[in-house]
Scaffold this motif. Structure first.
Motif, mmCIF file in Angstrom:
data_model
loop_
_atom_site.group_PDB
_atom_site.id
_atom_site.type_symbol
_atom_site.label_atom_id
_atom_site.label_comp_id
_atom_site.label_asym_id
_atom_site.label_seq_id
_atom_site.Cartn_x
_atom_site.Cartn_y
_atom_site.Cartn_z
ATOM 1 N N GLU A 3 -9.445 0.771 -11.202
ATOM 2 C CA GLU A 3 -9.672 1.686 -10.083
ATOM 3 C C GLU A 3 -8.985 1.185 -8.812
ATOM 4 O O GLU A 3 -8.338 1.955 -8.088
ATOM 5 C CB GLU A 3 -11.177 1.840 -9.832
ATOM 6 C CG GLU A 3 -11.891 2.700 -10.853
ATOM 7 C CD GLU A 3 -13.312 3.026 -10.423
ATOM 8 O OE1 GLU A 3 -13.475 3.950 -9.596
ATOM 9 O OE2 GLU A 3 -14.251 2.368 -10.893
ATOM 10 N N THR A 4 -9.133 -0.108 -8.548
ATOM 11 C CA THR A 4 -8.509 -0.696 -7.364
ATOM 12 C C THR A 4 -6.990 -0.597 -7.445
ATOM 13 O O THR A 4 -6.314 -0.268 -6.455
ATOM 14 C CB THR A 4 -8.928 -2.168 -7.217
ATOM 15 O OG1 THR A 4 -10.353 -2.246 -7.106
ATOM 16 C CG2 THR A 4 -8.305 -2.801 -5.987
ATOM 17 N N ALA A 5 -6.427 -0.890 -8.630
ATOM 18 C CA ALA A 5 -4.972 -0.806 -8.811
ATOM 19 C C ALA A 5 -4.473 0.615 -8.569
ATOM 20 O O ALA A 5 -3.414 0.816 -7.959
ATOM 21 C CB ALA A 5 -4.593 -1.276 -10.211
ATOM 22 N N CYS A 6 -5.230 1.598 -9.036
ATOM 23 C CA CYS A 6 -4.837 2.997 -8.826
ATOM 24 C C CYS A 6 -4.792 3.323 -7.331
ATOM 25 O O CYS A 6 -3.815 3.899 -6.833
ATOM 26 C CB CYS A 6 -5.818 3.928 -9.529
ATOM 27 S SG CYS A 6 -5.677 3.971 -11.322
ATOM 28 N N VAL A 7 -5.862 2.964 -6.619
ATOM 29 C CA VAL A 7 -5.931 3.271 -5.187
ATOM 30 C C VAL A 7 -4.790 2.612 -4.427
ATOM 31 O O VAL A 7 -4.130 3.223 -3.579
ATOM 32 C CB VAL A 7 -7.294 2.833 -4.621
ATOM 33 C CG1 VAL A 7 -7.302 2.937 -3.099
ATOM 34 C CG2 VAL A 7 -8.420 3.675 -5.213
ATOM 35 N N ARG A 8 -4.515 1.334 -4.754
ATOM 36 C CA ARG A 8 -3.458 0.600 -4.053
ATOM 37 C C ARG A 8 -2.069 1.111 -4.415
ATOM 38 O O ARG A 8 -1.099 0.847 -3.700
ATOM 39 C CB ARG A 8 -3.577 -0.889 -4.365
ATOM 40 C CG ARG A 8 -4.811 -1.530 -3.727
ATOM 41 C CD ARG A 8 -4.952 -2.981 -4.112
ATOM 42 N NE ARG A 8 -6.124 -3.579 -3.470
ATOM 43 C CZ ARG A 8 -6.573 -4.809 -3.733
ATOM 44 N NH1 ARG A 8 -5.937 -5.570 -4.616
ATOM 45 N NH2 ARG A 8 -7.640 -5.269 -3.118
ATOM 46 N N LEU B 235 -13.255 -1.745 -12.496
ATOM 47 C CA LEU B 235 -12.984 -1.828 -11.063
ATOM 48 C C LEU B 235 -11.570 -2.330 -10.780
ATOM 49 O O LEU B 235 -10.959 -1.939 -9.776
ATOM 50 C CB LEU B 235 -14.020 -2.723 -10.388
ATOM 51 C CG LEU B 235 -15.453 -2.168 -10.368
ATOM 52 C CD1 LEU B 235 -16.392 -3.153 -9.696
ATOM 53 C CD2 LEU B 235 -15.510 -0.823 -9.670
ATOM 54 N N SER B 236 -11.043 -3.193 -11.653
ATOM 55 C CA SER B 236 -9.662 -3.645 -11.485
ATOM 56 C C SER B 236 -8.690 -2.476 -11.593
ATOM 57 O O SER B 236 -7.756 -2.340 -10.791
ATOM 58 C CB SER B 236 -9.327 -4.714 -12.528
ATOM 59 O OG SER B 236 -10.074 -5.885 -12.319
ATOM 60 N N ARG C 240 -15.586 -5.625 -14.450
ATOM 61 C CA ARG C 240 -14.317 -6.186 -14.002
ATOM 62 C C ARG C 240 -13.123 -5.305 -14.375
ATOM 63 O O ARG C 240 -12.273 -5.001 -13.527
ATOM 64 C CB ARG C 240 -14.122 -7.600 -14.592
ATOM 65 C CG ARG C 240 -14.824 -8.699 -13.835
ATOM 66 C CD ARG C 240 -15.195 -9.854 -14.745
ATOM 67 N NE ARG C 240 -16.235 -9.457 -15.675
ATOM 68 C CZ ARG C 240 -17.547 -9.441 -15.344
ATOM 69 N NH1 ARG C 240 -17.905 -9.842 -14.162
ATOM 70 N NH2 ARG C 240 -18.455 -9.033 -16.194
ATOM 71 N N PRO D 161 0.833 -1.205 0.000
ATOM 72 C CA PRO D 161 0.000 0.000 0.000
ATOM 73 C C PRO D 161 0.868 1.255 0.000
ATOM 74 O O PRO D 161 1.878 1.326 0.705
ATOM 75 C CB PRO D 161 -0.806 -0.124 1.290
ATOM 76 C CG PRO D 161 -0.032 -1.075 2.142
ATOM 77 C CD PRO D 161 0.670 -2.014 1.208
#
Length: 276
Positions: A59-64, A56-57, A53, A35
């Motif tokens: 978006e999740t990768a960006c946040v992490r 959201l994949s 999929r 993180p």
């Protein structure tokens, strides 16, 4: 996520060493997520076609990765409703200096030519029927984690191969890793690319395969002139508990989603231990 990377529009122009490096990095993140605090950078997700999929994949990768995802969703309540072109919309997004543009679009957009104008890295998140490199990379990364080597492995792509951007990207990856490709589906769905070994009967293809990718029946890519019904497709080419009896016990089954349950795949197949 680095702020400057070359665009990822296809897989044929990327050397195998770079793909293997990407796989190694993905494996390290899988074992030990890292993180990162927000660095004040942004990535714009320009999605002109529907997605769950893939969107959201990313978006999740960006946040992490400590990067802020900014979503441009379709055209709802945007200047596209006023007549602005997709090209102008993307040029305006690039002017905001994001770290990258992640684009999902139709065939009508000349994505490679536009990428030259944007002056920011562009990642292809699904381009009409032409290519979907990140999905193919995910598929092969998954299989690579299960096999010691990809060389000579047999991958059967089932269904609408001709109109599948995922299948087209698999063709590009296969040449990098020595994967043998097979296909099975009705007339009008079969690719003319000679790289494929074509199977008329599903049972023959399943017996041959080390892994199977079942593709979504893409209703939006077809009109009323189809010469077969959904029932015919399910009976002849659909994966079911019965049809999977022909698949080797050590083989694998995948589907890029979304699944048309009861057409290309029966719901019970998801409970098969070979489904990954």
């Amino acid at each position: 996520m680095p702020s400057r990377l070359s665009s990822l529009l296809d897989l044929q122009s990327i050397p195998r060493t770079q793909i293997e490096s990407l796989f190694s990095f993905a494996e390290s993140l899988k074992k030990n997520p890292r993180p990162v605090r927000n660095r004040g950078e942004s990535v714009i997700l320009a999605f002109f076609e529907a997605s769950t999929r893939t969107r959201l994949s990313f978006e999740t990768a960006c946040v992490r990765s400590g990067v802020g995802p900014v979503l441009f969703d379709g055209g709802l309540k945007t200047s596209l409703e006023k007549g602005e072109t997709v090209e102008d919309s993307l040029l305006n997004m690039a002017a905001m200096r994001p770290s990258a543009l992640i684009v999902r679009c139709s065939d009508s957009l000349d994505l490679p030519q536009l990428a030259l104008q944007l002056k920011v890295p562009v990642i292809n998140a699904g381009w009409g029927v032409r290519a979907h490199p990140t999905q193919a990379l995910l598929d092969v990364f998954t299989l690579k984690s299960k096999w010691s080597s990809l060389e000579g492995k047999k991958l059967l792509i089932l269904g609408d191969v001709k109109h599948s951007r995922v299948a087209h990207s698999h063709v590009e990856l296969a040449s990098h890793f020595g994967i043998k490709l097979g296909q099975c589906g009705p007339e009008g769905f079969i690719s003319e690319n000679p790289i494929f070994q074509t199977f008329q009967k599903l049972e023959d293809g399943l017996q041959w395969a080390d892994a199977v990718v079942a593709l979504r029946f893409q209703f939006e890519r077809h009109d009323s002139t189809l010469r077969f019904s959904k029932e015919d497709f399910r009976n002849l080419y659909g994966l079911s508990v019965k049809s999977l009896r022909a698949l080797k016990s050590e083989s694998w089954v995948m589907h890029p989603g979304p699944i048309n349950h009861g057409i290309e795949m029966e719901t019970e197949v998801l409970q098969d231990p070979r489904c990954c």
